[in-house]
Write an enzyme that holds these catalytic residues in place. Structure first.
Site, PDB file in Angstrom:
ATOM      1  N   HIS A  28      -7.913   1.351   2.156  1.00 57.62           N
ATOM      2  CA  HIS A  28      -7.765   0.956   3.558  1.00 57.62           C
ATOM      3  C   HIS A  28      -8.578   1.895   4.463  1.00 57.62           C
ATOM      4  CE1 HIS A  28      -4.851  -1.530   6.196  1.00 57.62           C
ATOM      5  NE2 HIS A  28      -5.964  -1.309   6.862  1.00 57.62           N
ATOM      6  N   GLU A  54       0.838  -1.195   0.000  1.00 56.46           N
ATOM      7  CA  GLU A  54       0.000   0.000   0.000  1.00 56.46           C
ATOM      8  C   GLU A  54       0.875   1.247   0.000  1.00 56.46           C
ATOM      9  OE1 GLU A  54      -2.757  -0.258   3.257  1.00 56.46           O
ATOM     10  OE2 GLU A  54      -3.658  -2.114   2.523  1.00 56.46           O
TER      11      GLU A  54
END
Length: 258
Positions: free
Chosen positions: A219, A200
């Site tokens: 997220h 990420e």
């Protein structure tokens, strides 16, 4: 040590593991927000809203794409949701999925515990192939541990009910991305909603971005109006218990990693 997060993998360094320090997590604080997120993206995939939104951005009337005879637009009544993990998130999801008409089955590490209300079947992890074969929607809500790494790969996707939806709000390393992308392409998966990724931020070159049956969120499934007030309350209660020698809330099992 009170962690502000549920996942505590980054804290599991050897010195801390070997020490007598007790770790507590924020388990449960974001459970309702994440459960609502799961239901939201499930409805969006079932109603093919990503296709509608892409058409909206392109100023294109997509009625035939969304109502065609071969289009897989589905309702939720009578569908089976398979929840992998019956922790705080999984249990909260059961509460809001059942009223929508879902029949719920679940995988749980301690499958011998009493079956929660609203869950038809509770199986151990080795019954995952059975859960995948029967579920219209599969939700991953387990922590990332050596036992769950690459939990969903090609072998598992070969067993999944054709056209099933997959929702991952747990950890990106639970899935094999190449296998998921291939399953989306050949119809084994009808759609995927991903809130977490192995790396990420997600690489701009990832094929996920361009697939019409994929919902990507950064997220943020646990986003909520006020996270810190209940977290401070949890810490304060644990501090009170610690000072009085009482059992703490949300103690992390250092061996299990959560």
């Amino acid at each position: 040590m009170q962690s502000p997060a549920v996942g505590v993998g980054s804290l599991m360094f050897p010195e801390l593991l070997a020490s007598p320090v007790v770790i507590t997590s924020s388990r449960g604080i974001r459970a309702r927000a994440i459960a609502e997120h799961v239901l939201g993206v499930t409805i969006a995939l079932a109603r093919r809203l990503p296709v509608a939104i892409r058409a909206q951005v392109a100023h294109r009337w997509a009625q035939e794409e969304l109502e065609g005879a071969s289009v897989d637009v589905r309702t939720l009544q009578g569908q089976r949701m398979g929840i992998v993990g019956l922790g705080a998130i999984g249990l909260e999801l059961v509460k809001i999925a059942a009223p929508f008409g879902f029949r719920v089955s679940a995988i749980r590490r301690r499958a011998d515990q009493s079956r929660p209300e609203g869950v038809e079947d509770v199986w151990p992890l080795d019954r995952l192939p059975d859960l995948l074969a029967q579920s219209d929607v599969v939700v991953l809500a387990v922590p990332h541990t050596p036992d769950t790494k690459r939990l969903i790969g090609k072998r598992e996707l070969d067993r999944i009910k054709r056209g099933a939806l997959l929702v991952n709000i747990a950890r990106g390393k639970l899935v094999d991305d190449d296998a998921v992308i291939a399953a989306l392409g050949d119809g084994r998966l009808g759609g995927v909603a991903l809130d977490v990724f192995s790396e990420e931020p997600l690489d701009p070159a990832s094929p996920y971005w361009d697939l019409p049956n994929v919902i990507i969120t950064p997220h943020t499934s646990g986003a909520m109006q006020d996270f810190w007030t209940p977290l401070v309350a949890l810490f304060s209660e644990n501090l009170r218990r610690f000072e009085k020698g009482e059992p703490l809330l949300n103690i992390v099992d250092k061996v299990a990693g959560y």
